[in-house]
Write a protein that holds these residues in place. Structure first.
Motif, PDB file in Angstrom:
ATOM      1  N   ARG A  42       0.851  -1.196   0.000  1.00  0.00           N
ATOM      2  CA  ARG A  42       0.000   0.000   0.000  1.00  0.00           C
ATOM      3  C   ARG A  42       0.879   1.235   0.000  1.00  0.00           C
ATOM      4  O   ARG A  42       1.893   1.296   0.701  1.00  0.00           O
ATOM      5  CB  ARG A  42      -0.877  -0.019   1.242  1.00  0.00           C
ATOM      6  CG  ARG A  42      -1.831   1.126   1.323  1.00  0.00           C
ATOM      7  CD  ARG A  42      -3.261   0.659   1.319  1.00  0.00           C
ATOM      8  NE  ARG A  42      -4.134   1.802   1.296  1.00  0.00           N
ATOM      9  CZ  ARG A  42      -5.130   2.001   2.122  1.00  0.00           C
ATOM     10  NH1 ARG A  42      -5.413   1.103   3.028  1.00  0.00           N
ATOM     11  NH2 ARG A  42      -5.876   3.070   2.027  1.00  0.00           N
ATOM     12  N   ARG A 136      -1.723  -7.226  12.205  1.00  0.00           N
ATOM     13  CA  ARG A 136      -2.286  -6.009  11.635  1.00  0.00           C
ATOM     14  C   ARG A 136      -1.291  -4.875  11.815  1.00  0.00           C
ATOM     15  O   ARG A 136      -0.332  -4.983  12.579  1.00  0.00           O
ATOM     16  CB  ARG A 136      -3.625  -5.686  12.274  1.00  0.00           C
ATOM     17  CG  ARG A 136      -3.543  -5.484  13.776  1.00  0.00           C
ATOM     18  CD  ARG A 136      -4.919  -5.437  14.394  1.00  0.00           C
ATOM     19  NE  ARG A 136      -4.813  -5.143  15.822  1.00  0.00           N
ATOM     20  CZ  ARG A 136      -5.769  -4.599  16.536  1.00  0.00           C
ATOM     21  NH1 ARG A 136      -6.923  -4.286  15.977  1.00  0.00           N
ATOM     22  NH2 ARG A 136      -5.598  -4.359  17.812  1.00  0.00           N
ATOM     23  N   TYR A 138      -1.111  -0.558  12.365  1.00  0.00           N
ATOM     24  CA  TYR A 138      -1.800   0.684  12.697  1.00  0.00           C
ATOM     25  C   TYR A 138      -0.979   1.849  12.147  1.00  0.00           C
ATOM     26  O   TYR A 138       0.210   1.979  12.455  1.00  0.00           O
ATOM     27  CB  TYR A 138      -1.942   0.843  14.211  1.00  0.00           C
ATOM     28  CG  TYR A 138      -2.631   2.120  14.630  1.00  0.00           C
ATOM     29  CD1 TYR A 138      -4.012   2.222  14.594  1.00  0.00           C
ATOM     30  CD2 TYR A 138      -1.899   3.220  15.057  1.00  0.00           C
ATOM     31  CE1 TYR A 138      -4.651   3.394  14.972  1.00  0.00           C
ATOM     32  CE2 TYR A 138      -2.535   4.389  15.446  1.00  0.00           C
ATOM     33  CZ  TYR A 138      -3.913   4.469  15.405  1.00  0.00           C
ATOM     34  OH  TYR A 138      -4.551   5.625  15.778  1.00  0.00           O
ATOM     35  N   ASP A 140      -1.176   6.086  11.560  1.00  0.00           N
ATOM     36  CA  ASP A 140      -1.824   7.380  11.749  1.00  0.00           C
ATOM     37  C   ASP A 140      -0.970   8.401  11.002  1.00  0.00           C
ATOM     38  O   ASP A 140       0.136   8.744  11.435  1.00  0.00           O
ATOM     39  CB  ASP A 140      -1.911   7.724  13.237  1.00  0.00           C
ATOM     40  CG  ASP A 140      -2.691   8.993  13.513  1.00  0.00           C
ATOM     41  OD1 ASP A 140      -3.102   9.681  12.550  1.00  0.00           O
ATOM     42  OD2 ASP A 140      -2.878   9.312  14.698  1.00  0.00           O
ATOM     43  N   ARG A 146      -7.350  13.235  10.559  1.00  0.00           N
ATOM     44  CA  ARG A 146      -8.083  12.029  10.958  1.00  0.00           C
ATOM     45  C   ARG A 146      -7.248  11.241  11.959  1.00  0.00           C
ATOM     46  O   ARG A 146      -6.040  11.417  12.061  1.00  0.00           O
ATOM     47  CB  ARG A 146      -8.363  11.147   9.743  1.00  0.00           C
ATOM     48  CG  ARG A 146      -9.247  11.804   8.705  1.00  0.00           C
ATOM     49  CD  ARG A 146      -9.570  10.840   7.585  1.00  0.00           C
ATOM     50  NE  ARG A 146      -8.355  10.344   6.961  1.00  0.00           N
ATOM     51  CZ  ARG A 146      -8.095  10.421   5.662  1.00  0.00           C
ATOM     52  NH1 ARG A 146      -8.959  10.970   4.853  1.00  0.00           N
ATOM     53  NH2 ARG A 146      -6.982   9.952   5.174  1.00  0.00           N
ATOM     54  N   SER A 147      -7.916  10.341  12.664  1.00  0.00           N
ATOM     55  CA  SER A 147      -7.179   9.430  13.543  1.00  0.00           C
ATOM     56  C   SER A 147      -6.639   8.278  12.702  1.00  0.00           C
ATOM     57  O   SER A 147      -6.936   8.171  11.509  1.00  0.00           O
ATOM     58  CB  SER A 147      -8.088   8.918  14.658  1.00  0.00           C
ATOM     59  OG  SER A 147      -9.171   8.208  14.111  1.00  0.00           O
ATOM     60  N   GLY A 148      -5.878   7.413  13.317  1.00  0.00           N
ATOM     61  CA  GLY A 148      -5.262   6.306  12.610  1.00  0.00           C
ATOM     62  C   GLY A 148      -6.233   5.180  12.305  1.00  0.00           C
ATOM     63  O   GLY A 148      -7.377   5.166  12.758  1.00  0.00           O
ATOM     64  N   THR A 149      -5.739   4.205  11.535  1.00  0.00           N
ATOM     65  CA  THR A 149      -6.530   3.056  11.110  1.00  0.00           C
ATOM     66  C   THR A 149      -5.725   1.785  11.312  1.00  0.00           C
ATOM     67  O   THR A 149      -4.535   1.744  11.028  1.00  0.00           O
ATOM     68  CB  THR A 149      -6.887   3.182   9.605  1.00  0.00           C
ATOM     69  OG1 THR A 149      -7.614   4.391   9.412  1.00  0.00           O
ATOM     70  CG2 THR A 149      -7.706   2.015   9.123  1.00  0.00           C
ATOM     71  N   TRP A 150      -6.402   0.733  11.795  1.00  0.00           N
ATOM     72  CA  TRP A 150      -5.816  -0.608  11.852  1.00  0.00           C
ATOM     73  C   TRP A 150      -6.106  -1.299  10.522  1.00  0.00           C
ATOM     74  O   TRP A 150      -7.239  -1.315  10.064  1.00  0.00           O
ATOM     75  CB  TRP A 150      -6.417  -1.434  12.983  1.00  0.00           C
ATOM     76  CG  TRP A 150      -5.846  -1.123  14.323  1.00  0.00           C
ATOM     77  CD1 TRP A 150      -6.454  -0.424  15.316  1.00  0.00           C
ATOM     78  CD2 TRP A 150      -4.574  -1.531  14.843  1.00  0.00           C
ATOM     79  NE1 TRP A 150      -5.636  -0.347  16.412  1.00  0.00           N
ATOM     80  CE2 TRP A 150      -4.471  -1.030  16.153  1.00  0.00           C
ATOM     81  CE3 TRP A 150      -3.505  -2.260  14.327  1.00  0.00           C
ATOM     82  CZ2 TRP A 150      -3.353  -1.235  16.955  1.00  0.00           C
ATOM     83  CZ3 TRP A 150      -2.389  -2.463  15.136  1.00  0.00           C
ATOM     84  CH2 TRP A 150      -2.317  -1.960  16.429  1.00  0.00           C
ATOM     85  N   TYR A 151      -5.090  -1.873   9.915  1.00  0.00           N
ATOM     86  CA  TYR A 151      -5.225  -2.641   8.684  1.00  0.00           C
ATOM     87  C   TYR A 151      -4.978  -4.101   9.012  1.00  0.00           C
ATOM     88  O   TYR A 151      -3.867  -4.481   9.387  1.00  0.00           O
ATOM     89  CB  TYR A 151      -4.221  -2.157   7.626  1.00  0.00           C
ATOM     90  CG  TYR A 151      -4.453  -0.726   7.221  1.00  0.00           C
ATOM     91  CD1 TYR A 151      -5.320  -0.409   6.188  1.00  0.00           C
ATOM     92  CD2 TYR A 151      -3.822   0.320   7.900  1.00  0.00           C
ATOM     93  CE1 TYR A 151      -5.549   0.917   5.829  1.00  0.00           C
ATOM     94  CE2 TYR A 151      -4.045   1.638   7.548  1.00  0.00           C
ATOM     95  CZ  TYR A 151      -4.909   1.926   6.514  1.00  0.00           C
ATOM     96  OH  TYR A 151      -5.141   3.228   6.164  1.00  0.00           O
ATOM     97  N   ASP A 152      -6.019  -4.931   8.898  1.00  0.00           N
ATOM     98  CA  ASP A 152      -5.880  -6.370   9.119  1.00  0.00           C
ATOM     99  C   ASP A 152      -5.327  -6.995   7.852  1.00  0.00           C
ATOM    100  O   ASP A 152      -5.904  -6.855   6.772  1.00  0.00           O
ATOM    101  CB  ASP A 152      -7.228  -6.999   9.476  1.00  0.00           C
ATOM    102  CG  ASP A 152      -7.706  -6.571  10.849  1.00  0.00           C
ATOM    103  OD1 ASP A 152      -6.934  -6.721  11.805  1.00  0.00           O
ATOM    104  OD2 ASP A 152      -8.844  -6.098  10.956  1.00  0.00           O
TER     105      ASP A 152
END
Length: 160
Positions: A42, A136, A138, A140, A146-152
Motif C-alpha cells: 500500500r 495487523r 496501525y 496514523d 483524521r485518527s489512525g486506522t488498523w489494517y488487518d
C-alpha cells in the motif's frame, strides 16, 4: 505505476530467500516457516514524499517452539515527519485464538530514515498444533485531520 509495485518483484524474491522453505540448522534442530503467500502492499499519501509499505505474516520456529513473524519494509519515509503512529501487531494463533502477541512501534524509524525493515515477532509458544502467524498494522498519518486506522492483513497458512 507506483513505486511499491515496481519493487514488488525484488521484495518478493528477497523475502522468499529469507523465509522460504525448510532449513536444517543442525542434526537435532529443524526450523520451518510458512507464510501467507501474499505481500500486502500500500502507498500512503503522507507529507512530502509518500511512504510505501509492504508486509507479510508467517509462522515459524522449530524444536517445539513457534512464533508469529511479520516481515516488511517502509520506503521513502525518511527526512520528514510522516506519521503520528506506525505500529505492527504480530500474533501467533491457533484456530483464530491468540496464543502470543507483540506490538512493535516503528513510528520514530519511519519518520527518521528511508528504506527501513519493520520486522516484528511474537513471543515463542511451546507445541506445534496448527499454529498460524497473523497480525495487523496501525498507521496514523501526520497532519491529515483524521485518527489512525488498523489494517488487518492476511495471515499465514497453518503449520501442518
Amino acid at each position: 505505476m507506483s513505486r511499491q509495485f515496481k519493487r514488488s518483484a525484488t521484495f518478493s524474491a528477497a523475502l522468499s530467500l529469507a523465509v522460504g522453505g525448510i532449513v536444517v540448522t543442525g542434526p537435532e534442530a529443524q526450523a520451518e516457516e510458512v507464510c501467507s503467500g501474499h505481500n500486502w502492499m500500500r502507498e500512503f499519501d503522507t507529507p512530502g514524499e509518500n511512504i510505501d509499505v509492504e508486509y507479510q505474516f508467517c509462522v515459524g520456529g522449530g524444536g517445539g517452539k513457534y512464533q508469529g513473524r511479520g516481515y516488511g519494509t517502509v520506503d521513502d519515509g525518511g527526512g520528514a515527519r510522516k506519521v503520528d503512529a506506525f505500529i505492527v501487531e504480530t500474533r501467533l494463533e491457533r484456530g483464530d485464538v491468540v496464543i502470543t502477541s507483540k506490538r512493535c512501534d516503528f513510528t520514530n524509524a519511519v519518520n527518521s530514515r528511508d528504506g527501513i525493515n519493520i520486522d516484528c515477532a511474537s513471543p515463542y509458544a511451546l507445541g506445534r498444533t496448527h499454529y498460524t502467524g497473523d497480525g495487523r498494522i496501525y498507521i496514523d498519518i501526520d497532519n491529515d485531520g483524521r485518527s489512525g486506522t488498523w489494517y488487518d492483513l492476511p495471515g499465514s497458512i497453518p503449520l501442518p
